[in-house]
Design a protein around this motif. Structure first.
Motif, mmCIF file in Angstrom:
data_model
loop_
_atom_site.group_PDB
_atom_site.id
_atom_site.type_symbol
_atom_site.label_atom_id
_atom_site.label_comp_id
_atom_site.label_asym_id
_atom_site.label_seq_id
_atom_site.Cartn_x
_atom_site.Cartn_y
_atom_site.Cartn_z
ATOM 1 N N LEU A 279 -4.548 1.254 3.015
ATOM 2 C CA LEU A 279 -4.287 0.015 1.388
ATOM 3 C C LEU A 279 -3.677 1.502 -0.356
ATOM 4 O O LEU A 279 -4.297 2.305 0.026
ATOM 5 C CB LEU A 279 -5.137 -0.224 1.135
ATOM 6 N N THR A 280 -2.699 0.932 -0.353
ATOM 7 C CA THR A 280 -2.285 1.597 -1.385
ATOM 8 C C THR A 280 -1.646 0.738 -2.784
ATOM 9 O O THR A 280 -1.644 1.497 -3.622
ATOM 10 C CB THR A 280 -0.763 2.688 -1.004
ATOM 11 N N SER A 281 -2.975 -0.117 -2.742
ATOM 12 C CA SER A 281 -3.161 -1.191 -3.523
ATOM 13 C C SER A 281 -4.103 -2.576 -4.298
ATOM 14 O O SER A 281 -3.949 -2.494 -2.628
ATOM 15 C CB SER A 281 -0.802 -1.694 -4.790
ATOM 16 N N TYR A 282 -3.989 -2.543 -4.564
ATOM 17 C CA TYR A 282 -5.165 -4.231 -4.748
ATOM 18 C C TYR A 282 -4.374 -4.925 -3.920
ATOM 19 O O TYR A 282 -4.505 -6.099 -2.841
ATOM 20 C CB TYR A 282 -5.693 -4.533 -6.415
ATOM 21 N N GLU A 283 -2.174 -5.234 -4.110
ATOM 22 C CA GLU A 283 -2.067 -6.125 -3.167
ATOM 23 C C GLU A 283 -2.093 -6.050 -2.196
ATOM 24 O O GLU A 283 -1.738 -7.215 -1.290
ATOM 25 C CB GLU A 283 -0.445 -5.962 -4.584
ATOM 26 N N ASP A 284 -2.300 -5.012 -1.589
ATOM 27 C CA ASP A 284 -1.822 -5.311 -0.316
ATOM 28 C C ASP A 284 -3.688 -6.105 0.514
ATOM 29 O O ASP A 284 -3.254 -6.667 1.836
ATOM 30 C CB ASP A 284 -2.739 -3.459 0.480
ATOM 31 N N LEU A 285 -4.543 -5.828 -0.585
ATOM 32 C CA LEU A 285 -5.772 -7.300 0.371
ATOM 33 C C LEU A 285 -5.132 -8.049 0.098
ATOM 34 O O LEU A 285 -5.431 -9.144 1.385
ATOM 35 C CB LEU A 285 -6.858 -6.510 -1.328
ATOM 36 N N LYS A 286 -4.149 -8.509 -0.172
ATOM 37 C CA LYS A 286 -4.039 -10.604 -0.203
ATOM 38 C C LYS A 286 -2.923 -10.401 1.260
ATOM 39 O O LYS A 286 -2.942 -11.082 1.750
ATOM 40 C CB LYS A 286 -3.070 -10.996 -1.131
ATOM 41 N N ASN A 287 -2.452 -9.362 0.918
ATOM 42 C CA ASN A 287 -1.493 -9.113 2.223
ATOM 43 C C ASN A 287 -2.330 -9.388 3.487
ATOM 44 O O ASN A 287 -1.521 -9.603 4.848
ATOM 45 C CB ASN A 287 -0.030 -7.286 1.917
ATOM 46 N N SER B 191 -20.443 12.413 7.879
ATOM 47 C CA SER B 191 -19.091 12.198 6.705
ATOM 48 C C SER B 191 -19.183 10.177 6.729
ATOM 49 O O SER B 191 -19.868 9.440 7.878
ATOM 50 C CB SER B 191 -17.881 12.327 7.771
ATOM 51 N N ILE B 192 -18.629 9.783 5.823
ATOM 52 C CA ILE B 192 -18.783 7.906 5.931
ATOM 53 C C ILE B 192 -18.265 7.675 7.645
ATOM 54 O O ILE B 192 -18.443 6.078 7.382
ATOM 55 C CB ILE B 192 -18.344 7.860 4.276
ATOM 56 N N GLU B 193 -17.172 7.668 7.587
ATOM 57 C CA GLU B 193 -16.379 7.620 8.635
ATOM 58 C C GLU B 193 -16.773 7.527 10.023
ATOM 59 O O GLU B 193 -16.870 6.637 10.375
ATOM 60 C CB GLU B 193 -14.676 8.498 9.011
ATOM 61 N N SER B 194 -18.441 8.380 9.933
ATOM 62 C CA SER B 194 -19.346 8.235 10.910
ATOM 63 C C SER B 194 -19.830 6.483 11.170
ATOM 64 O O SER B 194 -20.558 6.610 12.209
ATOM 65 C CB SER B 194 -19.561 8.948 11.252
ATOM 66 N N VAL B 195 -19.833 5.997 10.052
ATOM 67 C CA VAL B 195 -21.091 4.626 9.850
ATOM 68 C C VAL B 195 -20.078 3.658 10.025
ATOM 69 O O VAL B 195 -20.183 2.255 9.756
ATOM 70 C CB VAL B 195 -21.525 4.541 8.720
ATOM 71 N N GLY B 196 -18.184 4.046 10.638
ATOM 72 C CA GLY B 196 -17.498 2.684 10.415
ATOM 73 C C GLY B 196 -16.768 2.099 9.293
ATOM 74 O O GLY B 196 -15.760 1.366 9.337
ATOM 75 N N LEU B 197 -16.757 3.089 8.534
ATOM 76 C CA LEU B 197 -15.732 3.096 7.031
ATOM 77 C C LEU B 197 -15.013 3.717 7.164
ATOM 78 O O LEU B 197 -14.588 5.095 7.219
ATOM 79 C CB LEU B 197 -17.174 3.362 6.289
ATOM 80 N N LYS B 198 -13.907 3.346 6.644
ATOM 81 C CA LYS B 198 -12.683 4.549 6.034
ATOM 82 C C LYS B 198 -12.387 4.193 4.367
ATOM 83 O O LYS B 198 -12.483 3.125 4.193
ATOM 84 C CB LYS B 198 -11.818 3.301 6.652
ATOM 85 N N VAL B 199 -11.601 5.174 4.189
ATOM 86 C CA VAL B 199 -12.076 5.601 2.433
ATOM 87 C C VAL B 199 -10.672 5.634 2.354
ATOM 88 O O VAL B 199 -9.604 6.182 3.463
ATOM 89 C CB VAL B 199 -11.804 6.921 2.301
ATOM 90 N N HIS B 200 -9.549 5.060 1.275
ATOM 91 C CA HIS B 200 -8.636 5.068 0.793
ATOM 92 C C HIS B 200 -8.652 5.217 -0.826
ATOM 93 O O HIS B 200 -8.872 4.171 -1.621
ATOM 94 C CB HIS B 200 -7.860 3.396 0.635
ATOM 95 N N LYS B 201 -8.043 6.123 -0.498
ATOM 96 C CA LYS B 201 -7.980 6.909 -2.024
ATOM 97 C C LYS B 201 -6.835 6.619 -2.794
ATOM 98 O O LYS B 201 -6.933 6.568 -4.168
ATOM 99 C CB LYS B 201 -8.324 8.051 -2.022
ATOM 100 N N GLN B 202 -5.780 5.614 -2.434
ATOM 101 C CA GLN B 202 -4.519 5.916 -3.584
ATOM 102 C C GLN B 202 -4.498 4.673 -4.084
ATOM 103 O O GLN B 202 -3.131 4.007 -4.155
ATOM 104 C CB GLN B 202 -3.131 5.918 -2.639
ATOM 105 N N CYS B 203 -5.356 3.490 -3.490
ATOM 106 C CA CYS B 203 -5.323 1.854 -3.913
ATOM 107 C C CYS B 203 -5.493 1.468 -5.364
ATOM 108 O O CYS B 203 -5.281 0.069 -5.216
ATOM 109 C CB CYS B 203 -6.532 1.676 -2.708
#
Length: 286
Positions: free
Chosen positions: A124-132, A199-211
């Protein structure tokens, strides 16, 4: 006659000393935070240990004030800030709605707003991506992000309390629905150390740093109706530009306690004290 004048002088000295001391100690700054934890910044109620208490406590001492801490539900604390019954919230995201009663002053800390989703969600690179991508935004009741979600038409699910642990469990329990949560950088960075996971990914989460705006200075939100705040017109304000902490119609009065607190925080940052406080609580928990 000389003895009487000497006696009057002694009495006057003690009166000045007494009232001067009372005036000095009467400067009390009330910091308010929600009831949940945000380590290493602050522990859960009833504790208030962490970066915030040490940072603002030391800054308050520099200007001759005492720091008091209140813990309230988020909606209630904002009502009290709006009334001027409480002085400031230590780490606040800018909101046009809340700027009607909060003035944003840098506190010397650095933060960032990152997105969290399940591992299967595309970058995800923007909040608008949530709607898309038809993603539902998980929000804490009273979050300043609600107005943004409503502006963009993003579906939301509100809960009384949200944190990384709750979001991870929520996403794991609902594999058929994609959820999104905005977490401050310090919460994500501290998660493995606090929980002991790799890591946070090991619990099934993905980090989006550019959104969500990326890294930025952290601000405290000082009540514009506090007895310790006063403001003057901002001669540099540009009405043609977007309103923000740097472009606001008014600025804090340099003679106010709020401005002096901001100055003390800026001095601590310049002296390297702020970074040392944060590093100690992050790595040592004290």
């Amino acid at each position: 006659m000389k003895q009487r004048q000497c006696w009057y002088s002694i009495v006057l000295f003690f009166i000045v000393l007494l009232f001067g001391t009372n005036t000095y100690s009467a400067c009390e700054l009330i910091m308010v935070y929600k009831e949940g934890a945000k380590e290493p910044l602050i522990e859960a109620k009833p504790s208030y240990a962490g970066v915030y208490y040490e940072l603002f406590g030391r800054a308050s001492q520099r200007i001759g004030c005492t720091l008091i801490v209140e813990r309230l539900p988020k909606k209630r604390l904002h009502q009290e800030l709006e009334l001027g019954n409480l002085d400031f919230y230590p780490g606040a995201s800018f909101s046009k709605k809340r700027a009607k009663y909060l003035y944003y002053i840098p506190n010397g800390l650095e933060t960032g707003e990152y997105g969290l989703t399940g591992n299967g969600v595309p970058e995800l690179t923007s909040y608008e991506d949530l709607k898309n991508h038809k993603i539902t935004w998980l929000l804490e009741i009273g979050s300043s992000k609600l107005e943004l979600a409503e502006e963009l038409g993003i579906p939301v699910l509100e809960r009384r309390h949200q944190d990384v642990d709750i979001v991870a469990k929520f996403i794991k329990r609902s594999p058929k629905v994609e959820y999104f949560y905005v977490a401050d950088r310090e919460l994500i960075d501290f998660f493995p150390r606090r929980t002991g996971v790799e890591s946070i990914e090991s619990v099934g989460l993905k980090v989006h740093k550019q959104c969500c705006g990326g890294d930025q200075p952290m601000h405290m939100g000082f009540s514009r109706f506090s007895k310790h705040f006063s403001e003057i017109r901002n001669p540099s304000y540009d009405a043609s530009k977007i309103i923000s902490p740097k472009n606001f119609p008014v600025i804090v009065d340099p003679m106010s306690v709020a401005a002096k607190l901001g100055g003390a925080l800026a001095a601590m940052d310049a002296e390297g004290i702020t970074k040392k406080i944060y590093a100690r609580w992050f790595f040592e928990g004290k």
